[in-house]
Design a protein around this motif. Structure first.
Motif, PDB file in Angstrom:
ATOM      1  N   UNK A 151     -99.082 -29.252 116.273  1.00  0.00           N
ATOM      2  CA  UNK A 151     -99.171 -29.462 114.835  1.00  0.00           C
ATOM      3  C   UNK A 151     -99.844 -28.271 114.159  1.00  0.00           C
ATOM      4  N   UNK A 152    -100.894 -27.717 114.813  1.00  0.00           N
ATOM      5  CA  UNK A 152    -101.582 -26.552 114.247  1.00  0.00           C
ATOM      6  C   UNK A 152    -100.674 -25.329 114.222  1.00  0.00           C
ATOM      7  N   UNK A 153     -99.907 -25.121 115.281  1.00  0.00           N
ATOM      8  CA  UNK A 153     -98.998 -23.966 115.322  1.00  0.00           C
ATOM      9  C   UNK A 153     -97.930 -24.090 114.241  1.00  0.00           C
ATOM     10  N   UNK A 183    -106.828 -30.661 104.472  1.00  0.00           N
ATOM     11  CA  UNK A 183    -105.827 -31.007 105.495  1.00  0.00           C
ATOM     12  C   UNK A 183    -105.597 -29.834 106.430  1.00  0.00           C
ATOM     13  N   UNK A 184    -105.477 -28.629 105.885  1.00  0.00           N
ATOM     14  CA  UNK A 184    -105.259 -27.434 106.703  1.00  0.00           C
ATOM     15  C   UNK A 184    -106.448 -27.205 107.623  1.00  0.00           C
ATOM     16  N   UNK A 185    -107.659 -27.331 107.085  1.00  0.00           N
ATOM     17  CA  UNK A 185    -108.856 -27.101 107.884  1.00  0.00           C
ATOM     18  C   UNK A 185    -108.929 -28.072 109.051  1.00  0.00           C
ATOM     19  N   UNK A 186    -108.636 -29.351 108.801  1.00  0.00           N
ATOM     20  CA  UNK A 186    -108.724 -30.347 109.872  1.00  0.00           C
ATOM     21  C   UNK A 186    -107.666 -30.100 110.946  1.00  0.00           C
ATOM     22  N   UNK A 190    -108.676 -29.045 114.817  1.00  0.00           N
ATOM     23  CA  UNK A 190    -108.277 -29.931 115.907  1.00  0.00           C
ATOM     24  C   UNK A 190    -107.384 -29.172 116.912  1.00  0.00           C
ATOM     25  N   UNK A 191    -106.545 -28.306 116.385  1.00  0.00           N
ATOM     26  CA  UNK A 191    -105.698 -27.512 117.273  1.00  0.00           C
ATOM     27  C   UNK A 191    -106.507 -26.561 118.131  1.00  0.00           C
ATOM     28  N   UNK A 192    -107.521 -25.917 117.541  1.00  0.00           N
ATOM     29  CA  UNK A 192    -108.363 -24.993 118.306  1.00  0.00           C
ATOM     30  C   UNK A 192    -109.160 -25.734 119.378  1.00  0.00           C
TER      31      UNK A 192
END
Length: 227
Positions: A151-153, A183-186, A190-192
């Motif tokens: 989702x982060x990628x 939303x972007x920050x979360x 979470x992806x990192x």
């Protein structure tokens, strides 16, 4: 009578020698040849003597075993005027065909090479580039995502495609300094955590955050406001 018998036993071959022919004279017993200018001795072995003469006339071969009269004939015909034989014109040689064959083969090879290049060029026609709308691509990636990292990628690719300031080379901190949407920050944090933390991502509602990610699309934002 004995002398006649001995003379009769002396023979020579060929029976009609011509100028320059080797003449083999055979005696009943070995003899000694008396040299003369009319002939020359080629060889002598036992009772055989080989001589030759270069004068077309009769000469006498004198030996210790008796005398032999040998007629030598000319190689020319009677009443020959000694005129040279007529010269025949030289036979014309055919023009060499090898150079023309080599040129033809080289030309055929060059034509074949050009035809092959032309056909390959026609096959390599540039295919039309399919341009995918970043929003559609992002929507599909979010729906297909099965974890925080995916989702982060997908979010990073969408932001880079829609905003030149948010390139893929930015770190999470650098990107959030330019876009601090919650939303972007979360999503990125979470992806990192899933990628780099030994404990994984923090507890959270993945599907709810995915739905919020779709709200980053301007159409979704407008539809949400309209609703």
């Amino acid at each position: 009578m004995i002398a006649l018998a001995l003379l009769a036993a002396i023979t020579f071959t060929p029976a009609r020698p011509t100028v320059g022919d080797p003449i083999t004279v055979t005696f009943p017993a070995p003899v000694t040849v008396q040299p003369a200018k009319e002939f020359e001795v080629i060889s002598q072995r036992g009772n055989q003597v080989v001589i030759r003469s270069f004068e077309p006339k009769t000469f006498t071969l004198r030996t210790s075993g008796g005398e032999v009269v040998i007629p030598v004939h000319s190689v020319l015909e009677a009443n020959d005027k000694l005129d040279p034989a007529p010269l025949k014109p030289p036979r014309a040689e055919g023009y060499p065909r090898a150079p023309f064959m080599a040129i033809a083969i080289a030309a055929a090879a060059a034509i074949a090479a050009w035809i092959a290049i032309f056909l390959l060029a026609r096959r390599r026609r540039s295919k039309p580039e399919i341009v995918v709308d970043p929003a559609d691509q992002f929507r599909g990636a979010v729906i297909a995502a099965r974890g925080w990292a995916e989702l982060a990628d997908a979010t990073r690719r969408y932001l880079a495609a829609t905003d030149s300031r948010l390139g893929m080379e930015l770190t999470t901190r650098q990107l959030l300094a330019r876009n601090d949407a919650p939303t972007v920050a979360e999503i990125l944090r979470q992806g990192d955590l899933q990628k780099f933390s030994p404990w994984g991502a923090a507890p959270g509602d993945f599907h709810a955050l995915a739905r919020r990610a779709l709200a980053l699309i301007p159409e979704a934002v407008e539809e949400e406001k309209a609703a």
